[in-house]
Design an enzyme around this catalytic site. Sequence first.
Site, short mmCIF file in Angstrom:
data_model
loop_
_atom_site.label_atom_id
_atom_site.label_comp_id
_atom_site.label_asym_id
_atom_site.label_seq_id
_atom_site.Cartn_x
_atom_site.Cartn_y
_atom_site.Cartn_z
N GLU A 1 41.10 67.12 94.57
CA GLU A 1 39.75 67.54 94.19
C GLU A 1 38.75 67.07 95.22
OE1 GLU A 1 38.23 66.19 90.42
OE2 GLU A 1 40.14 66.45 89.42
N GLU B 1 29.73 70.44 82.88
CA GLU B 1 29.87 70.51 84.34
C GLU B 1 29.43 71.85 84.92
OE1 GLU B 1 34.00 69.02 84.68
OE2 GLU B 1 33.07 67.20 85.48
N LYS B 2 28.55 72.54 84.18
CA LYS B 2 28.20 73.90 84.63
C LYS B 2 27.36 73.90 85.90
CE LYS B 2 24.81 74.23 80.87
NZ LYS B 2 25.42 73.10 80.11
N PHE B 3 26.75 72.77 86.24
CA PHE B 3 25.98 72.75 87.49
C PHE B 3 26.74 72.10 88.64
CE2 PHE B 3 22.59 73.11 84.21
CZ PHE B 3 22.23 74.43 84.54
N HIS B 4 28.03 71.92 88.45
CA HIS B 4 28.88 71.39 89.52
C HIS B 4 29.34 72.59 90.35
CE1 HIS B 4 32.27 69.42 91.48
NE2 HIS B 4 31.97 68.28 90.90
N GLU C 1 42.78 61.21 86.45
CA GLU C 1 41.99 60.04 86.90
C GLU C 1 42.05 58.87 85.92
OE1 GLU C 1 38.12 61.69 87.72
OE2 GLU C 1 38.73 62.35 89.71
N ARG D 1 35.49 63.20 76.91
CA ARG D 1 36.88 63.29 77.31
C ARG D 1 37.37 61.88 77.63
NH1 ARG D 1 36.65 65.82 83.46
NH2 ARG D 1 36.00 63.92 84.50
C1 GLA Z 1 36.50 64.34 88.41
C2 GLA Z 1 37.40 65.05 87.40
C3 GLA Z 1 37.11 66.52 87.28
C4 GLA Z 1 35.63 66.79 87.35
C5 GLA Z 1 35.09 66.24 88.63
C6 GLA Z 1 33.64 66.55 88.84
O1 GLA Z 1 37.06 64.18 89.63
O2 GLA Z 1 38.76 64.86 87.64
O3 GLA Z 1 37.65 66.95 86.05
O4 GLA Z 1 35.02 66.21 86.26
O5 GLA Z 1 35.23 64.85 88.59
O6 GLA Z 1 33.17 66.04 90.05
#
Ligand code: GLA
Length: 673
Positions: free
Chosen positions: A312, A360-363, A153, A114
């Site tokens: 976030e 990010e499945k383990f987040h 971000e 991404r």
């Molecule tokens: C960033 C991104 C999110 C995600 C989180 C994971 O802050 O903005 O899309 O990837 O990290 O911690």
Amino acid sequence: MPETTPKGLTRLAFGGDYNPEQWPENVWQDDVRLMREAGVTMVSVGIFSWALLEPAPGAYDFGWLDRIIDLLHENGIRVDLATPTAAPPVWFYREHPEALPVTADGVRYEFGSRAAICHSNADYRAAAANIATRLAERYGDHPALAMWHVHNEYGVPVSACYCASCAAHFRRWLETAYGTVEAVNEAWGTAFWGQRYAAFGDINPPRTTPTVGNPGQALDYRRFADATMRENFVMERDILHRLAPGVPVTTNFMTALSQCDSVDYWAWGREVDLVSNDHYLITDGRRTHVNLAMAADLTRSVAGGAPWILLEHSTSGVNWQPRNPAKAPGQMARNSLGHVARGSEGAMFFQWRQSRRGAEKFHSSMVPHGGTDTRVWREVVELGASLGSLNPIRGTRTEADVAVLWDWHSWWAQNLAWRPSEDHDPRERADAFYEALYDRHLTVDFAHPEADLSRYPLVVVPALYLMTEAAGDNLKAYVENGGTLVVSYFSGIVDASDAVHEGAYPGALRDVLGLTVEEFSPLLQGEHVRITGPDGSELSGDVWTEFVEPRGAETVWTYADGLTAGRPAVTRHRLGEGTAWYVSTRLGAEGLDALLGRAAEDARVAPRADLPRDVEVVRRSGDTGSYLFAINHTATDAKVPLDRSGTELLTGERAAGRLAVPAGAVRVVRLDG
Ligand code: GLA
Ligand code: ZN
């Protein structure tokens, strides 16, 4: 004037990034039911949805987004709608492969992750403007829309691109900034190593060179890359303002994470309608709640003291560190409310429902893989209720005691190669001074070196290597008018072009500090020096020492050994109505506390010896009253003295005298009066 608060949001923000496109629609019903159960008030939608919204060039599919936004609206949940411009679809890159960014080594990134974006690329700009326009036209007056979330971000994971398009854009940027190529030569000092440029057309991005490249060029490239990303933000923002007036526009910052130090948030803070931030705990062995407090204070400062929104953070562990510990019971609430204490109008997460697939499945998330019969879910529901009881704090402002100077341009300059010691890390000094102030229970505002500092009794300069003459004059006037200043070594050395200020070090600060520095003398790894104080106290420094020559300043601590033995280590200079302290070595926690203790006496900042370590006490106040937040990060019950009685909002109990804050708990007292 654009709106600065989420439209129609009458509660604190509580929710998260919501990616319904990762789930079949029957799950959506379950999502909104659970959102209501948890008291979710707002979700961020569509952040990475470009490929679904525009599956082929000029072909749109808004049906699924219509349905989910309507469903959220029917359930009273506000929508923070994203422009998906951080994730262009594969067809876009097929048509415009040159929109993929290039590294300094000349490697072009591939599609498949991404945010692979060259921000100067004209085709990217056109496509981003187009999708933002389509979204604004379709949803600009949707009753669920609370705010716009532009991009995601800026600055990570690609902080600069070095392609041919960026080279051309850089030349234009330089022409605007400098006017003539002679002025560039002068600023960058290209007489050195025969780097002189004959024309703007000869200048390139600071691509990989055999040895260290020109520091002025590298520094300007950081400025350029930051400005180029900001151009794209402003482009999208203006489209949204035009087509959806009255809806505030934000983009999620990452203010105090050194992973995202490529963005000058002072400049960005002026462009957004509403500041928002993302924060994750970096589990590197340090006290994570201190970095969290710092991020929140910095975010509030970037917002000019105004309320902001935590867009976030995580309910528990993340997935992108080498080791990702879960949060302890209660830690999530302490984290969330820690941000709220320092000015956030709520607490949002990445992400609502934990993904089954993808990177990010383990987040952690609000709805974990394990569903609702989980500790995380129970704590999420509890947090939703807590935020509900804190509703009266909306719009109030956090009260700060002292200021710490902060400047991304200085970090950029200082992180360039070939400095006197690679062990000196300016961010480490900022963190260490912040921590020392935190441990004295002082709430910090961060300030730009040229900002008005007159309202602060104490101003700390952790390590600001790059400092303009204007900043130096600002600090001098601050001290002359009665302020107390504490400056750490290797500050005020170069000007905005990374050229050493004329004369002896520290050029920008000689007068205010009443001293010169003849030479830096960094220490070898593991080497320490002893420094002794007037009362016989002994402290220790490492990493850095200097040959300081007092010119008006008095010596308070003296080097007891090493090359600089007998020379001043810490000095104090009375100037006008105020005092300026200087420390020329790297002090540990004990030393910083001793130094700040002396400076606080000069500044008449009262000690809070009555508060236990790691019991965080912060105040917010405004039209609806004054609120005292007490966060107990320890495993021991604590008592916090109250100067007024009040009502504790999370328990509904009356509080007077000494407020009981159980181990690991948070209390918020609405003070009477
Ligand atoms: C960033 C991104 C999110 C995600 C989180 C994971 O802050 O903005 O899309 O990837 O990290 O911690
Ligand atoms: Zn580029």
